[in-house]
Design a protein around this motif. Structure first.
Motif, mmCIF file in Angstrom:
data_model
loop_
_atom_site.group_PDB
_atom_site.id
_atom_site.type_symbol
_atom_site.label_atom_id
_atom_site.label_comp_id
_atom_site.label_asym_id
_atom_site.label_seq_id
_atom_site.Cartn_x
_atom_site.Cartn_y
_atom_site.Cartn_z
ATOM 1 N N HIS A 364 0.685 -1.246 -0.143
ATOM 2 C CA HIS A 364 -0.111 0.278 0.623
ATOM 3 C C HIS A 364 0.737 0.939 -0.081
ATOM 4 N N PRO A 365 1.369 1.595 -1.233
ATOM 5 C CA PRO A 365 2.500 2.625 -1.262
ATOM 6 C C PRO A 365 1.059 4.228 -0.575
ATOM 7 N N GLU A 366 0.873 4.204 -0.561
ATOM 8 C CA GLU A 366 -0.745 5.748 0.427
ATOM 9 C C GLU A 366 -0.009 5.240 2.214
ATOM 10 N N PHE A 367 0.131 4.115 1.926
ATOM 11 C CA PHE A 367 0.271 4.012 3.676
ATOM 12 C C PHE A 367 2.204 4.716 4.081
ATOM 13 N N PRO A 368 2.314 5.009 5.109
ATOM 14 C CA PRO A 368 2.939 5.748 5.677
ATOM 15 C C PRO A 368 4.309 4.814 5.604
ATOM 16 N N SER A 369 5.493 4.804 4.876
ATOM 17 C CA SER A 369 6.364 3.562 4.125
ATOM 18 C C SER A 369 7.110 2.986 5.376
ATOM 19 N N THR A 370 7.488 1.664 5.151
ATOM 20 C CA THR A 370 8.559 0.853 5.766
ATOM 21 C C THR A 370 9.396 0.198 5.887
ATOM 22 N N ILE A 371 9.958 1.242 4.093
ATOM 23 C CA ILE A 371 11.173 0.779 4.020
ATOM 24 C C ILE A 371 12.106 1.214 4.486
ATOM 25 N N LEU A 372 13.145 0.291 4.901
ATOM 26 C CA LEU A 372 14.696 0.953 4.675
ATOM 27 C C LEU A 372 16.153 0.271 4.047
ATOM 28 N N ASN A 373 16.677 1.532 3.630
ATOM 29 C CA ASN A 373 17.715 1.751 2.872
ATOM 30 C C ASN A 373 19.011 1.768 3.555
ATOM 31 N N PRO A 374 20.222 1.331 2.683
ATOM 32 C CA PRO A 374 21.291 1.017 3.595
ATOM 33 C C PRO A 374 21.680 2.489 3.586
ATOM 34 N N GLY A 375 22.492 2.733 4.949
ATOM 35 C CA GLY A 375 22.933 4.045 4.861
ATOM 36 C C GLY A 375 21.800 4.617 6.231
ATOM 37 N N GLU A 376 20.812 4.747 6.041
ATOM 38 C CA GLU A 376 19.875 4.779 7.230
ATOM 39 C C GLU A 376 19.841 3.980 8.209
ATOM 40 N N THR A 377 19.051 4.910 9.820
ATOM 41 C CA THR A 377 17.986 3.738 11.055
ATOM 42 C C THR A 377 17.111 3.619 10.828
ATOM 43 N N TYR A 378 16.700 2.448 11.043
ATOM 44 C CA TYR A 378 15.108 2.538 11.469
ATOM 45 C C TYR A 378 14.912 2.579 13.219
ATOM 46 N N SER A 379 14.013 3.250 13.784
ATOM 47 C CA SER A 379 14.417 4.080 14.941
ATOM 48 C C SER A 379 12.955 4.010 15.627
ATOM 49 N N SER A 380 12.576 3.709 16.504
ATOM 50 C CA SER A 380 10.731 3.556 17.064
ATOM 51 C C SER A 380 11.343 2.892 19.014
ATOM 52 N N ILE A 381 9.817 4.164 19.111
ATOM 53 C CA ILE A 381 10.114 4.052 20.088
ATOM 54 C C ILE A 381 8.594 3.230 20.757
ATOM 55 N N CYS A 382 8.676 2.985 22.326
ATOM 56 C CA CYS A 382 7.631 2.165 22.880
ATOM 57 C C CYS A 382 7.507 2.668 24.257
ATOM 58 N N ILE A 383 6.605 2.854 25.109
ATOM 59 C CA ILE A 383 6.500 3.060 27.047
ATOM 60 C C ILE A 383 4.681 2.877 27.126
ATOM 61 N N TYR A 384 5.455 1.704 27.635
ATOM 62 C CA TYR A 384 4.084 1.540 28.783
ATOM 63 C C TYR A 384 4.388 2.034 29.900
ATOM 64 N N LYS A 385 3.267 2.933 30.731
ATOM 65 C CA LYS A 385 3.477 3.591 31.417
ATOM 66 C C LYS A 385 2.542 3.655 32.476
ATOM 67 N N PHE A 386 3.001 3.011 33.634
ATOM 68 C CA PHE A 386 1.759 2.493 35.263
ATOM 69 C C PHE A 386 1.511 3.098 36.369
ATOM 70 N N LEU A 387 0.606 3.648 36.230
ATOM 71 C CA LEU A 387 0.340 4.111 37.807
ATOM 72 C C LEU A 387 -0.855 3.571 38.517
ATOM 73 N N VAL A 388 -1.576 3.829 39.437
ATOM 74 C CA VAL A 388 -2.474 3.553 39.815
ATOM 75 C C VAL A 388 -3.377 5.130 40.214
ATOM 76 N N LYS A 389 -4.606 4.484 40.625
ATOM 77 C CA LYS A 389 -5.865 5.248 40.626
ATOM 78 C C LYS A 389 -6.086 5.337 42.128
ATOM 79 N N GLU A 390 -6.529 6.134 43.339
ATOM 80 C CA GLU A 390 -6.942 5.718 44.148
ATOM 81 C C GLU A 390 -8.167 5.962 44.462
#
Length: 390
Positions: A364-390
């Protein structure tokens, strides 16, 4: 005795300290109680495919513990306190390495790659060349194939008590993907009860990359029934529509006035059984939601989701720089898998929130690309943050 400016300053500082402690208490819960992990080192000491498998424990100052195995980078357990300081393991998982390697190992807590989610007909064309991938989901390729990143042994580098990094080179044409892909995945457990996952990768040949984390969360505790009473909020107004084979059609659907609207807090089970075409296709929620770019956390990472469990008071927030996130409500668990505490894992017994690029983006070329080329660096972050509600 006259109380001058100095006394006033001391009083102000004291009140500030008390207020800060109250805020911290709300964030992290009451004084945490000691717990004993059921995960034993000996049950995860093995040789798999000629490589040594072990356990890696991360702890923070609040007593939160995350336990990984370097087989698939699986998050085996994650102990989080509730509003009373009682710890529970909030991720589904298995009791030993043999079960993870076996047919019921699935994707519990694993890193998924090279491509999270589905690729239609197990193929894509890149730079004029067609690549055929392993088909492991009917005619589709799912989560990296029969032996994806979830089913290989990674090299572990312990950085500290609260941090570990896993590395591996995925060889050219593994599961059909071009290029030698060097992958680094870093996990850090912060003092704010955040599990921060950072992915990076480089390649020597143009390829597609889409990594994600596949923990099954139940904030009541693993094996404690279903999650239909969890309250979910998504920072999304759109999702990608699926055809009958669970492949994106290319259509982007607005969530407003549909069962997919979680823009305001809503119990997960409220609309899940409604007669909506997309729910029928997914047997529940199993869809990619488009994450809005704002709001963000203090580091500029967009907010993606929030899950609340009313009884325990546990809250999980998700942040990511990815354009999408898969909401999956464990629709295909059926009680046949017995978890690490001896309890069966029931249908809809957990919720997965997998930060990602869109499914089938290579076609699906209309979607954000997942192509990685030589010389590039794939970078992604995911954060799961835990809290409590009184």
């Amino acid at each position: 005795m006259k109380k001058g400016p100095f006394f006033a300053v001391i009083l102000f500082i004291t009140l500030c300290v008390i207020q800060c402690k109250e805020v911290e208490k709300k964030k992290l819960g009451k004084k945490s109680k000691v717990f004993k992990s059921m995960i034993k080192e000996g049950d995860f000491s093995a040789i798999v495919d000629g490589e040594k498998v072990s356990l890696y424990r991360l702890k923070n100052k609040n007593g939160v513990e995350a336990v990984f195995t370097n087989y698939g980078q699986c998050l085996v357990s994650l102990h989080i306190p509730d509003k009373n300081g009682n710890f529970s393991d909030v991720v589904l998982g298995l009791s030993n390495i043999k079960e993870y390697v076996g047919p019921k190992g699935g994707f519990f807590g694993a890193t998924i790659g090279r491509y999270g989610n589905r690729i239609a007909n197990g193929s894509f064309t890149l730079n004029g060349e067609k690549y055929s991938l392993v088909k492991n989901n009917g005619e589709n390729h799912l989560h990296g194939g029969e032996k994806g990143f979830n089913a290989v042994v990674w090299t572990a580098n312990v950085i500290g008590e609260d941090e570990v990094e896993f590395t591996r080179v995925s060889p050219d044409m593994e599961e059909g993907y071009p290029g030698n892909l060097s992958v680094f995945v870093n996990y850090r457990l912060t003092s704010d009860n955040e599990l921060v996952i950072k992915y990076s990768a480089t390649t020597d040949k143009t390829t597609h990359v889409n990594l994600t984390h596949h923990s099954f969360f139940n904030l009541k505790g693993e094996g404690e029934g279903d999650v239909m009473d969890h309250v979910l909020t998504l920072n999304s107004e759109e999702f990608t529509a699926l055809n009958k084979n669970q492949i994106p059609t290319g259509e982007i659907i607005k969530v407003k006035d549909t069962p997919f609207d979680f823009t305001s807090p809503k119990v997960i089970g409220e609309d899940i059984n409604k007669n909506h075409e997309q729910l029928v296709i997914g047997n529940g929620y199993d869809h990619n939601f488009i994450v809005k770019e704002f709001p963000t956390n203090k580091n500029g990472i967009p907010f993606a989701a929030k899950v609340e469990e009313p009884e325990s008071g546990r809250i999980m927030e998700v942040y990511t720089n990815e354009p999408g996130m898969q909401l999956y409500t464990s629709n295909f668990l059926d009680g046949s898998v017995i978890g690490k505490s001896g309890k069966p894992y029931l249908k809809r017994g957990a919720v997965c929130l997998e930060t990602q690029h869109y499914p089938d983006s290579p076609n699906h070329p209309e979607f954000p690309s997942t192509i990685l080329n030589p010389g590039e660096t794939y970078s992604s972050i995911c954060i799961y943050k835990f809290l409590v509600k009184e």
